[in-house]
Enzyme design. Structure first.
Site, PDB file in Angstrom:
ATOM      1  N   GLY A  11       0.748  -1.032  -0.115  1.00  0.00           N
ATOM      2  CA  GLY A  11      -0.027  -0.097  -0.043  1.00  0.00           C
ATOM      3  C   GLY A  11       0.862   1.244   0.020  1.00  0.00           C
ATOM      4  O   GLY A  11       2.139   1.070   0.429  1.00  0.00           O
ATOM      5  N   ARG A  15      -2.626   8.132   4.185  1.00  0.00           N
ATOM      6  CA  ARG A  15      -2.377   9.328   5.001  1.00  0.00           C
ATOM      7  C   ARG A  15      -0.833   9.926   4.539  1.00  0.00           C
ATOM      8  O   ARG A  15      -0.616  11.016   4.862  1.00  0.00           O
ATOM      9  CB  ARG A  15      -2.483   8.990   6.248  1.00  0.00           C
ATOM     10  CG  ARG A  15      -3.749   8.744   6.803  1.00  0.00           C
ATOM     11  CD  ARG A  15      -4.017   8.270   8.087  1.00  0.00           C
ATOM     12  NE  ARG A  15      -3.628   6.559   8.018  1.00  0.00           N
ATOM     13  CZ  ARG A  15      -3.746   5.826   9.020  1.00  0.00           C
ATOM     14  NH1 ARG A  15      -3.802   6.414  10.432  1.00  0.00           N
ATOM     15  NH2 ARG A  15      -3.259   4.543   8.969  1.00  0.00           N
ATOM     16  N   GLN A  73      -0.144  -8.774  -2.514  1.00  0.00           N
ATOM     17  CA  GLN A  73      -1.496  -8.468  -1.892  1.00  0.00           C
ATOM     18  C   GLN A  73      -2.047  -7.614  -3.040  1.00  0.00           C
ATOM     19  O   GLN A  73      -1.784  -6.524  -2.653  1.00  0.00           O
ATOM     20  CB  GLN A  73      -1.314  -7.959  -0.573  1.00  0.00           C
ATOM     21  CG  GLN A  73      -2.758  -7.881   0.040  1.00  0.00           C
ATOM     22  CD  GLN A  73      -2.797  -7.073   1.125  1.00  0.00           C
ATOM     23  OE1 GLN A  73      -1.915  -6.341   1.524  1.00  0.00           O
ATOM     24  NE2 GLN A  73      -3.849  -7.226   2.071  1.00  0.00           N
ATOM     25  N   TYR A 100       5.525  -5.000  11.172  1.00  0.00           N
ATOM     26  CA  TYR A 100       4.891  -4.085   9.976  1.00  0.00           C
ATOM     27  C   TYR A 100       6.164  -3.214   9.588  1.00  0.00           C
ATOM     28  O   TYR A 100       6.805  -2.745  10.206  1.00  0.00           O
ATOM     29  CB  TYR A 100       3.734  -3.032  10.763  1.00  0.00           C
ATOM     30  CG  TYR A 100       2.575  -3.715  10.905  1.00  0.00           C
ATOM     31  CD1 TYR A 100       2.332  -4.931  10.673  1.00  0.00           C
ATOM     32  CD2 TYR A 100       1.653  -3.014  11.827  1.00  0.00           C
ATOM     33  CE1 TYR A 100       1.107  -5.529  11.241  1.00  0.00           C
ATOM     34  CE2 TYR A 100       0.304  -3.658  12.327  1.00  0.00           C
ATOM     35  CZ  TYR A 100       0.022  -4.970  12.089  1.00  0.00           C
ATOM     36  OH  TYR A 100      -0.941  -5.458  12.537  1.00  0.00           O
ATOM     37  N   GLY A 101       5.903  -2.951   8.035  1.00  0.00           N
ATOM     38  CA  GLY A 101       6.978  -2.186   7.554  1.00  0.00           C
ATOM     39  C   GLY A 101       7.140  -0.811   7.991  1.00  0.00           C
ATOM     40  O   GLY A 101       8.218  -0.096   7.066  1.00  0.00           O
ATOM     41  N   ASP A 102       6.244  -0.256   8.316  1.00  0.00           N
ATOM     42  CA  ASP A 102       6.133   1.219   8.964  1.00  0.00           C
ATOM     43  C   ASP A 102       6.570   1.393  10.152  1.00  0.00           C
ATOM     44  O   ASP A 102       6.254   2.316  10.872  1.00  0.00           O
ATOM     45  CB  ASP A 102       4.878   1.819   8.574  1.00  0.00           C
ATOM     46  CG  ASP A 102       3.860   1.479   9.445  1.00  0.00           C
ATOM     47  OD1 ASP A 102       3.908   0.319  10.070  1.00  0.00           O
ATOM     48  OD2 ASP A 102       2.384   2.030   9.305  1.00  0.00           O
ATOM     49  N   ARG A 437      51.525  39.640 -18.297  1.00  0.00           N
ATOM     50  CA  ARG A 437      50.476  40.661 -18.220  1.00  0.00           C
ATOM     51  C   ARG A 437      50.729  41.892 -18.960  1.00  0.00           C
ATOM     52  O   ARG A 437      52.152  42.135 -19.156  1.00  0.00           O
ATOM     53  CB  ARG A 437      49.952  40.860 -16.821  1.00  0.00           C
ATOM     54  CG  ARG A 437      51.186  41.285 -15.912  1.00  0.00           C
ATOM     55  CD  ARG A 437      50.837  41.353 -14.340  1.00  0.00           C
ATOM     56  NE  ARG A 437      52.027  41.986 -13.769  1.00  0.00           N
ATOM     57  CZ  ARG A 437      52.352  41.554 -12.345  1.00  0.00           C
ATOM     58  NH1 ARG A 437      51.500  40.734 -11.814  1.00  0.00           N
ATOM     59  NH2 ARG A 437      53.313  42.231 -11.867  1.00  0.00           N
TER      60      ARG A 437
HETATM   61  C1  UD1 Z   1      -1.597  -1.097  12.952  1.00  0.00           C
HETATM   62  C2  UD1 Z   1      -2.638  -2.049  13.883  1.00  0.00           C
HETATM   63  C3  UD1 Z   1      -2.854  -1.171  15.068  1.00  0.00           C
HETATM   64  C4  UD1 Z   1      -1.561  -0.855  16.049  1.00  0.00           C
HETATM   65  C5  UD1 Z   1      -0.638  -0.142  14.771  1.00  0.00           C
HETATM   66  C6  UD1 Z   1       0.653   0.170  15.263  1.00  0.00           C
HETATM   67  C7  UD1 Z   1      -4.094  -3.642  12.572  1.00  0.00           C
HETATM   68  C8  UD1 Z   1      -5.388  -3.526  12.065  1.00  0.00           C
HETATM   69  N1  UD1 Z   1      -3.950  -2.361  13.300  1.00  0.00           N
HETATM   70  O1  UD1 Z   1      -2.834   0.108  12.521  1.00  0.00           O
HETATM   71  O2  UD1 Z   1      -3.730  -2.104  16.126  1.00  0.00           O
HETATM   72  O3  UD1 Z   1      -1.684  -0.102  16.961  1.00  0.00           O
HETATM   73  O4  UD1 Z   1      -0.665  -0.755  13.293  1.00  0.00           O
HETATM   74  O5  UD1 Z   1       1.250   0.805  14.629  1.00  0.00           O
HETATM   75  O6  UD1 Z   1      -3.337  -4.291  12.208  1.00  0.00           O
HETATM   76  N2  UD1 Z   1      -0.484  -3.357   5.238  1.00  0.00           N
HETATM   77  C9  UD1 Z   1      -0.250  -4.280   4.184  1.00  0.00           C
HETATM   78  N3  UD1 Z   1      -1.550  -4.822   3.719  1.00  0.00           N
HETATM   79  C10 UD1 Z   1      -2.908  -4.086   4.139  1.00  0.00           C
HETATM   80  C11 UD1 Z   1      -2.812  -3.284   5.173  1.00  0.00           C
HETATM   81  C12 UD1 Z   1      -1.704  -2.979   5.830  1.00  0.00           C
HETATM   82  O7  UD1 Z   1       0.582  -4.973   3.799  1.00  0.00           O
HETATM   83  O8  UD1 Z   1      -4.024  -4.593   3.585  1.00  0.00           O
HETATM   84  C13 UD1 Z   1       0.694  -3.067   6.212  1.00  0.00           C
HETATM   85  C14 UD1 Z   1       1.153  -1.499   5.923  1.00  0.00           C
HETATM   86  O9  UD1 Z   1       2.071  -1.207   4.634  1.00  0.00           O
HETATM   87  C15 UD1 Z   1       1.670  -1.235   7.018  1.00  0.00           C
HETATM   88  C16 UD1 Z   1       1.278  -2.152   8.046  1.00  0.00           C
HETATM   89  O10 UD1 Z   1       0.583  -3.191   7.202  1.00  0.00           O
HETATM   90  O11 UD1 Z   1       3.196  -1.131   7.026  1.00  0.00           O
HETATM   91  C17 UD1 Z   1       0.168  -1.691   9.173  1.00  0.00           C
HETATM   92  O12 UD1 Z   1      -0.814  -1.034   8.299  1.00  0.00           O
HETATM   93  P1  UD1 Z   1      -1.371   0.582   8.651  1.00  0.00           P
HETATM   94  O13 UD1 Z   1      -2.725   0.665   7.828  1.00  0.00           O
HETATM   95  O14 UD1 Z   1      -0.357   1.216   8.753  1.00  0.00           O
HETATM   96  O15 UD1 Z   1      -2.185  -0.147  10.142  1.00  0.00           O
HETATM   97  P2  UD1 Z   1      -2.399   0.914  11.529  1.00  0.00           P
HETATM   98  O16 UD1 Z   1      -3.643   1.681  10.986  1.00  0.00           O
HETATM   99  O17 UD1 Z   1      -1.353   1.981  11.642  1.00  0.00           O
HETATM  100 CA    CA Z   2       0.741   2.133  10.594  1.00  0.00          CA
END
Ligand code: UD1
Ligand code: CA
Length: 453
Positions: A11, A15, A73, A100-102, A437
């Site tokens: 994704g 935001r 995905q 999570y990658g973020d 010069r």
């Molecule tokens: C998520 C958690 C939340 C936690 C927070 C911590 C869920 C539902 N929520 O929320 O409980 O407190 O992280 O930072 O897990 N991604 C995918 N595929 C998708 C959706 C997301 O690969 O379909 C990846 C995104 O690239 C991202 C990570 O998963 O790196 C987290 O997704 P994000 O949408 O940022 O979740 P948050 O709303 O931050």
């Molecule tokens: Ca996040």
């Protein structure tokens, strides 16, 4: 135990408001995903799976050096759905770690702790944070046992006050993932398949869920927008500054220090405010960097001082040199020991032997300059003829007078002196004095006639 890691990186991150996939935005000059993969690799997993979305190719092309299994995905239907895409690639008996990658500041020790807690159930990393808004909250029962994770969008009024949040770091067996992930629904406020719903499912089956709190919540901060990106960047920079200070570097203000690369230093180096270091920086002992300097891939030996507002790139500098203020040292430059470079001097692809001085306003490009030679103010190498670049070779102990133009290709041998204002087009032999010069004419009374005209 066979450990397999799943990194969620699909994704754009709506935001972020960006055309670049979120995990490619950088912290400390490196994509967030690189930082996560580096932390993960410290656990030596048997395999790492990275879930990517529609821009997967953009992401993969940057990570060719990482040995990972890319999982696609197509549509971002939620974190639970993302893990589900990776599931068929996992060994049936494997232990899984989801990251999570973020979440670029995560430390290997925390990941290890999570894996340890998830050995016979689910391990979960949580944190108590000053501002939990926007994050998944950890719901515990009266005895403190974890019951569920509730996302911000689905939260009740009473749950709003909970300040323990889900980090997103979770470990369990591939088997349990296989049992629960397919059961999860998207019946929630965001219409997504939440990985976090797995917790309540597991708890209702009496699977042990061990939630451990991280020592420093800053480590697990996620990046969803550019405000959070800047916050995470500052934390990272602060940590780097602290690590350098602990190694004996004085940093005038850690809030105004930035490193986007790696730094190796000796003892007693000092950096004034607003120093930016990029790439690989190696400093000897007692190197002092003035305010507003930018150094990119630079080696500097001991006791050298770089004065304020100097920019140095792809260069090697000896000991006891003085560079700047306002100097620009460009790629391919080597300065030996005791070289003095002053303000508004630009040097490119040149080798200056020890003791060379260029104190003001000079350009030295494609030049080789011998020991103790003095370059006067305003002297320049004319290294470019409009088509090709040419070299200027200057021997030891040469005096180049101010405002001389040295038209390359050119050799000026040791001991020669070039008078100020000369344009030198032909080679100069050892110990020669060159004056090139026009003769000066003094016209008597010419001043009065000039003013009357
Ligand atoms: C998520 C958690 C939340 C936690 C927070 C911590 C869920 C539902 N929520 O929320 O409980 O407190 O992280 O930072 O897990 N991604 C995918 N595929 C998708 C959706 C997301 O690969 O379909 C990846 C995104 O690239 C991202 C990570 O998963 O790196 C987290 O997704 P994000 O949408 O940022 O979740 P948050 O709303 O931050
Ligand atoms: Ca996040």
């Amino acid at each position: 135990m066979q450990l397999e890691v799943i990194v969620l990186a699909a994704g754009q991150g709506t935001r972020m408001k960006s055309r670049t996939p979120k995990v490619l935005h950088t912290v400390g000059g490196k994509p967030m995903l690189t930082r996560v993969l580096e932390a993960v690799s410290a656990l030596s997993p048997t395999r790492t799976h990275v879930v990517v979305g529609e821009n997967g190719n953009d992401v993969q092309s940057i990570f060719e050096s990482f040995d990972v299994n890319w999982v696609s995905q197509e549509e971002q239907l939620g974190t639970g759905h993302a893990v589900l895409q990776a599931l068929p690639s996992l060994e049936k008996e494997a232990q899984a770690l989801v990251v999570y990658g973020d979440c670029p500041l995560v430390q290997p020790s925390t990941l290890k702790r999570c894996v340890a807690e998830g050995q016979d159930g689910v391990g979960l990393i949580t944190a108590v944070v000053p501002d939990p808004v926007g994050l998944g909250r950890i719901i515990r029962d009266a005895s403190g046992r974890v019951e569920a994770i509730v996302e911000q969008a689905d939260i009740s009024l009473e749950q709003c006050g909970i300040d323990e949040i889900n980090s997103g770091i979770l470990s369990t067996s591939a088997k349990l993932l296989g049992t629960y992930l397919p059961q999860l629904s998207d019946n929630n406020a965001q219409g997504e398949i939440y990985l976090t719903d797995l917790i309540a499912e597991a708890v209702s089956d009496d699977v042990s869920v061990k939630a451990v709190r991280v020592n420093d919540f800053r480590e697990i901060l996620g990046v969803n927008d550019r405000v959070q990106l800047a916050q995470v960047e500052r934390i990272h920079q602060q940590w780097q500054a602290e690590a350098l200070m602990k190694k004996g570097v004085t940093i005038a203000d850690p809030m105004r220090f930035d490193c986007r690369g790696s730094v190796t230093t000796g003892l007693d180096c000092a950096m004034d405010i607003n120093v930016l270091l990029e790439g690989e920086i190696v400093l000897g002992d007692n190197v002092r960097i003035g305010s507003n300097c930018i150094l990119r891939n630079v080696r500097i030996a001991s006791n050298t001082i770089v004065k304020e507002n100097t920019v140095i790139e792809d260069a090697t500098i000896g000991r006891d040199c003085s560079i700047g203020p306002f100097a620009r040292i460009r790629p391919g430059t080597t300065l030996d020991d005791k070289v003095g470079i002053g303000n508004f001097v630009e040097i490119k692809n040149s080798q200056l032997a020890s003791g060379v001085k260029a104190a003001h306003l000079a350009y030295l490009g494609d030049a080789e300059i011998g020991a103790d030679t003095n370059i006067g103010a305003g002297a320049i190498t004319c290294n470019y003829d409009g088509k090709n670049k040419h070299r200027t070779i200057i021997g030891d102990n040469v005096f180049i007078g101010s405002n001389s133009s040295l038209i390359a290709p050119l050799t000026i041998e040791s001991g020669a002196a070039v008078a100020a204002g000369s344009s030198i087009t032909r080679n100069v032999s050892t110990d020669a004095l060159v004056i090139e010069r026009a003769d000066q004419r003094n016209v008597k009374g010419g001043g009065t006639r000039f003013r009357r005209r």
